[in-house]
Design a protein around this motif. Structure first.
Motif, mmCIF file in Angstrom:
data_model
loop_
_atom_site.group_PDB
_atom_site.id
_atom_site.type_symbol
_atom_site.label_atom_id
_atom_site.label_comp_id
_atom_site.label_asym_id
_atom_site.label_seq_id
_atom_site.Cartn_x
_atom_site.Cartn_y
_atom_site.Cartn_z
ATOM 1 N N GLY A 1 0.840 -1.325 -0.010
ATOM 2 C CA GLY A 1 -0.036 -0.013 0.002
ATOM 3 C C GLY A 1 0.940 1.454 0.000
ATOM 4 O O GLY A 1 0.586 2.216 -0.728
ATOM 5 N N SER B 1 2.768 1.837 -3.385
ATOM 6 C CA SER B 1 1.803 2.192 -4.368
ATOM 7 C C SER B 1 1.888 3.866 -4.433
ATOM 8 O O SER B 1 1.085 4.123 -5.534
ATOM 9 C CB SER B 1 0.389 1.545 -4.222
ATOM 10 O OG SER B 1 -0.447 1.943 -3.248
ATOM 11 N N ALA C 1 -5.248 10.900 8.577
ATOM 12 C CA ALA C 1 -5.796 9.806 8.332
ATOM 13 C C ALA C 1 -5.956 8.971 9.540
ATOM 14 O O ALA C 1 -6.606 7.775 9.498
ATOM 15 C CB ALA C 1 -4.471 9.158 7.546
ATOM 16 N N GLU D 1 -6.059 -3.235 6.825
ATOM 17 C CA GLU D 1 -6.631 -3.050 5.419
ATOM 18 C C GLU D 1 -7.330 -1.648 5.007
ATOM 19 O O GLU D 1 -7.214 -0.857 4.256
ATOM 20 C CB GLU D 1 -7.730 -3.947 4.826
ATOM 21 C CG GLU D 1 -6.873 -5.259 4.452
ATOM 22 C CD GLU D 1 -7.763 -6.398 4.030
ATOM 23 O OE1 GLU D 1 -9.147 -6.410 4.572
ATOM 24 O OE2 GLU D 1 -7.665 -7.434 3.386
ATOM 25 N N GLU D 2 -7.957 -0.969 6.395
ATOM 26 C CA GLU D 2 -8.509 0.146 6.581
ATOM 27 C C GLU D 2 -7.288 1.310 6.423
ATOM 28 O O GLU D 2 -7.544 2.228 5.976
ATOM 29 C CB GLU D 2 -9.449 0.358 7.859
ATOM 30 C CG GLU D 2 -9.752 1.778 8.066
ATOM 31 C CD GLU D 2 -10.648 2.210 7.178
ATOM 32 O OE1 GLU D 2 -11.201 1.625 6.296
ATOM 33 O OE2 GLU D 2 -10.961 3.356 7.394
ATOM 34 N N VAL E 1 -4.505 1.127 4.993
ATOM 35 C CA VAL E 1 -4.007 1.195 3.826
ATOM 36 C C VAL E 1 -4.964 2.087 2.680
ATOM 37 O O VAL E 1 -4.509 2.840 2.033
ATOM 38 C CB VAL E 1 -3.746 -0.337 3.210
ATOM 39 C CG1 VAL E 1 -3.496 -0.267 1.862
ATOM 40 C CG2 VAL E 1 -2.728 -0.916 3.650
ATOM 41 N N GLN E 2 -6.189 1.978 3.071
ATOM 42 C CA GLN E 2 -7.009 2.671 2.256
ATOM 43 C C GLN E 2 -6.896 4.076 2.615
ATOM 44 O O GLN E 2 -6.856 5.111 1.870
ATOM 45 C CB GLN E 2 -8.668 2.389 2.565
ATOM 46 C CG GLN E 2 -9.034 0.944 1.814
ATOM 47 C CD GLN E 2 -8.536 1.086 0.705
ATOM 48 O OE1 GLN E 2 -8.722 2.098 -0.491
ATOM 49 N NE2 GLN E 2 -7.947 -0.106 0.040
ATOM 50 N N ARG E 3 -6.726 4.506 3.906
ATOM 51 C CA ARG E 3 -6.612 5.948 4.283
ATOM 52 C C ARG E 3 -5.160 6.338 3.907
ATOM 53 O O ARG E 3 -5.420 7.605 3.404
ATOM 54 C CB ARG E 3 -6.693 5.941 5.908
ATOM 55 C CG ARG E 3 -7.888 5.520 6.507
ATOM 56 C CD ARG E 3 -8.061 5.850 8.198
ATOM 57 N NE ARG E 3 -9.191 5.017 8.697
ATOM 58 C CZ ARG E 3 -9.185 5.309 9.745
ATOM 59 N NH1 ARG E 3 -8.239 5.727 10.771
ATOM 60 N NH2 ARG E 3 -10.230 4.703 10.662
ATOM 61 N N LYS F 1 -3.638 5.528 1.070
ATOM 62 C CA LYS F 1 -3.977 5.630 -0.287
ATOM 63 C C LYS F 1 -4.518 6.955 -0.476
ATOM 64 O O LYS F 1 -4.444 7.804 -1.230
ATOM 65 C CB LYS F 1 -4.463 4.632 -1.037
ATOM 66 C CG LYS F 1 -3.526 3.324 -0.986
ATOM 67 C CD LYS F 1 -4.289 2.301 -1.971
ATOM 68 C CE LYS F 1 -3.437 1.136 -2.040
ATOM 69 N NZ LYS F 1 -3.902 -0.215 -2.743
ATOM 70 N N SER F 2 -5.707 7.294 0.289
ATOM 71 C CA SER F 2 -6.682 8.473 0.130
ATOM 72 C C SER F 2 -5.685 9.720 0.426
ATOM 73 O O SER F 2 -5.771 10.902 -0.097
ATOM 74 C CB SER F 2 -7.634 8.403 1.052
ATOM 75 O OG SER F 2 -8.430 7.318 1.054
ATOM 76 N N GLY G 1 -2.157 9.470 -2.141
ATOM 77 C CA GLY G 1 -2.494 8.774 -3.394
ATOM 78 C C GLY G 1 -2.594 9.980 -4.551
ATOM 79 O O GLY G 1 -2.486 11.288 -4.208
#
Lengths: 410, 410
Positions: free
Chosen positions: B331, B334, B369, B399-400, B402-404, B406-407, B410
């Motif tokens: 994550g 990326s 985040a 997983e949460e 990583v989403q944060r 990325k937001s 990213g």
């Protein structure tokens, strides 16, 4: 090459309990059929109380579920246990001790040794004589003594003799000392300190700026209502005393491991600049940095010692061992032995018959009656001519031991 | 008035994890609805393996019967556990380590601190930078340093920088040192040491008479077969190294408490007279005098880590955390973050984006985040500009997180 701590080399090689073990093993090798009964080391023998086992089983089950799993706990111990201790052991007896002043650990032996980390090397130290060897040996390791003399007394320590002559109540030191170890009910003599005796020490410490290291590991054995269980029952103790307690001898935790140390926030020491420094903050920093707390499972077990069922079961245990002490004591007296302790303590301290030396009596008892005790001289020069028997054993063994003592000496 | 150990006053007040706690609490107070995910402290989150719980339940039941009750155990640990460790952790990998050289304790944090008791005050000490703060703080307490400078570096310690520039592999000290702390897999950088790297250190230590204090707390996370798990896989290490291991991070014992320290009998130090002295004998004396062993119940739990079921369940745990590390790592990459570690270790060590300072990035992540990590500078001056994320968490949280990330980036 890296240097070692040379103070370790001052320690006498023949530490008491290993030497006992050596002699017992030699005897057993030579007498394979002998049924040796061990009343030497102060180790409990009866099962862990059911309330405590039940609480530990539940804690293990909690550790098996993500929602209730516990990782690192507070280095100082969980609030649930510190609060139970503050309420039951201290506030219930009128001692002004808060949960934040209580530090949970895995043993009083550890704490009485580790506490030295936070004190300066120059402090002078007094110990009762006879004494629990750990107080002395940890000060030797920390460099606060010189070499030992032929009686095993280390240069630089102040020894306070406790014998039948002074009713096992030591005099105040002649020269001021900075740190004083007191153990009541006493290991090894089984003597206790009255409120007046403790008040004398607290006043002395406050007048001289000394710190009392008070070991109350055997407080649960006090049967006399007038005897204090904690030094904090004495006015002024919050300004001069650290108290050590353990679950080993009341709840049978010698193999389960949990203890506690009380450091009042009002206790102060002096920096090199002459400033005052809170001792509580230093111990908190020491424990946070060099300790990671006691197992959650064990702390839940210790907490259960304060439940109604736990209290009742512990009372039964204590009474059992005190009855053992009474049986031993009566048996010894019936054959003319002079005994001390054994009433408010699990130890019988006896005068060896016919002026025998402590180790001489040890060999005599082992050889003739297949009984193991602890030679008084192993606890210090003033223990010479005395002998310790422990009440921690099964009833059958205690009764058999008394029969053998009667046959041998009757 | 009793003197305190003035070395404690040199310790910096703002210890890393309390400062993180302070900032997180302040944020949560101001943002009561925020779902903060903590990837800061390296504390496990998954349940204790069933094999271990079953063994501890049985041990509690044994404690409930007179015939199987256990009082004081050996201070060094029970033979059943020391033998299981010698066989499984060492002999199986070709290390010549016997059970008598293994000392069971309640934590590596305790042991890495307490080990200093047996060494002289004059030894010079080297640490990796960044470093687990306990190595440094315990040397400060023991008086082996002067004051800290504005970067938090203590006078008298040798710091060995570990950064991306040297692939997190420190150079040998320019001046000879007596004691060297090495931690592999490394906390905090997640780097590992090859056989060649460790051989270089062992040879250095043997040439200079230095002692290596090798912390292998994270060895179970090694996935690369060529990486040694123990320093004793290196020829000559028995003459220069002490190894620390723990059940905390493999078997999930952070709240259960069990660890071990290996002191080979062939390891020597020097007395003030220049004589050689066995370090094993000193540690044995230290532990016998200042420690009373780990709970029997806990030692039975640790033993079960070596049963077939225990091994399998631990493998599952380790793989779970390593998958977390992999998810975090991917994550971060990326979104263009430069990451290290996380392959043979449960820690991701990342370069902060856009040259942010470590604490600046900490505040940014928390604020934007609601994620908590550990600022690299908290582990030492060479950690500035880096940041640690821990893989110890639930899959959903990872997983949460990583989403944060990325937001945000990213």
């Amino acid at each position: 090459m890296a240097n070692i701590n040379d103070n370790f080399l001052k320690l006498k090689a023949g530490y008491l309990f290993p030497e006992i073990g050596r002699r017992v093993n030699a005897f057993c090798d030579a007498n394979a059929d002998a049924n040796v009964i061990k009343l030497g080391i102060g180790d409990v023998t009866e099962p862990l109380p059911e309330a405590i086992r039940t609480a530990m089983h539940s804690a293990i089950d909690e550790m098996g579920q993500s929602q209730t799993f516990r990782g690192y706990g507070p280095e100082q111990g969980y609030a649930f246990l510190r609060e139970a201790i503050a309420t039951n052991d201290f506030q219930s007896r009128g001692c002004d001790i808060s949960p934040e002043e209580i530090f949970i650990s895995d043993g009083s032996k550890c704490d009485t040794g580790n506490i030295l980390d936070i004190f300066g090397p120059g402090n002078t130290v007094a110990v009762q004589d006879p004494v629990y060897p750990v107080y002395v040996d940890t000060n030797v390791m920390a460099g606060r003594t010189g070499e030992a003399d032929e009686n095993g007394r280390y240069e630089g320590l102040t020894y306070l003799p406790c014998t039948a002559d002074n009713d096992f109540t030591p005099s105040l030191p002649e020269q001021p000392v900075d740190m004083i170890y007191l153990c009541y009910p006493n290991n090894p003599t089984g003597s206790v300190a009255s409120k007046e005796t403790l008040k004398k020490w607290v006043d002395y410490a406050n007048e001289n700026g000394s710190i009392i290291l008070f070991d109350a590991a055997y407080e649960a054995f006090i049967t006399d209502d007038s005897i204090p269980h904690s030094i904090y029952e004495i006015d002024g103790a919050r300004n001069c005393a650290i108290e050590f307690r353990s679950f080993s001898k009341n709840a049978g935790f010698t193999g389960t491991r949990c203890a506690l140390t009380v450091v009042p926030k009002s206790l102060k020491g002096k920096t090199a600049n002459g400033d005052e420094q809170e001792i509580h903050a230093l111990w908190n920093r020491r424990q946070s940095t060099k300790f990671n707390g006691v197992s959650y499972i064990i702390q839940r077990g210790a907490e259960a010692a304060y439940s109604d069922a736990g209290k009742e079961q512990i009372k039964t245990l204590i009474n059992f061992y005190l009855e053992n002490a009474s049986i031993l004591s009566e048996g010894l007296q019936s054959v003319g032995i002079n005994v001390f302790g054994g009433v408010n303590a699990p130890y019988i301290w006896l005068k060896t018959p016919e002026g025998m030396k402590s180790w001489e009596f040890f060999d005599h008892l082992l050889d003739k009656a297949h009984l193991v005790g602890t030679p008084g001289s192993g606890f210090g020069a003033s223990g010479e001519g005395y002998f310790r028997l422990s009440a921690f054993n099964s009833r059958a063994n205690v009764e058999e031991a008394v029969q053998r003592l009667k046959s041998l000496m009757g």
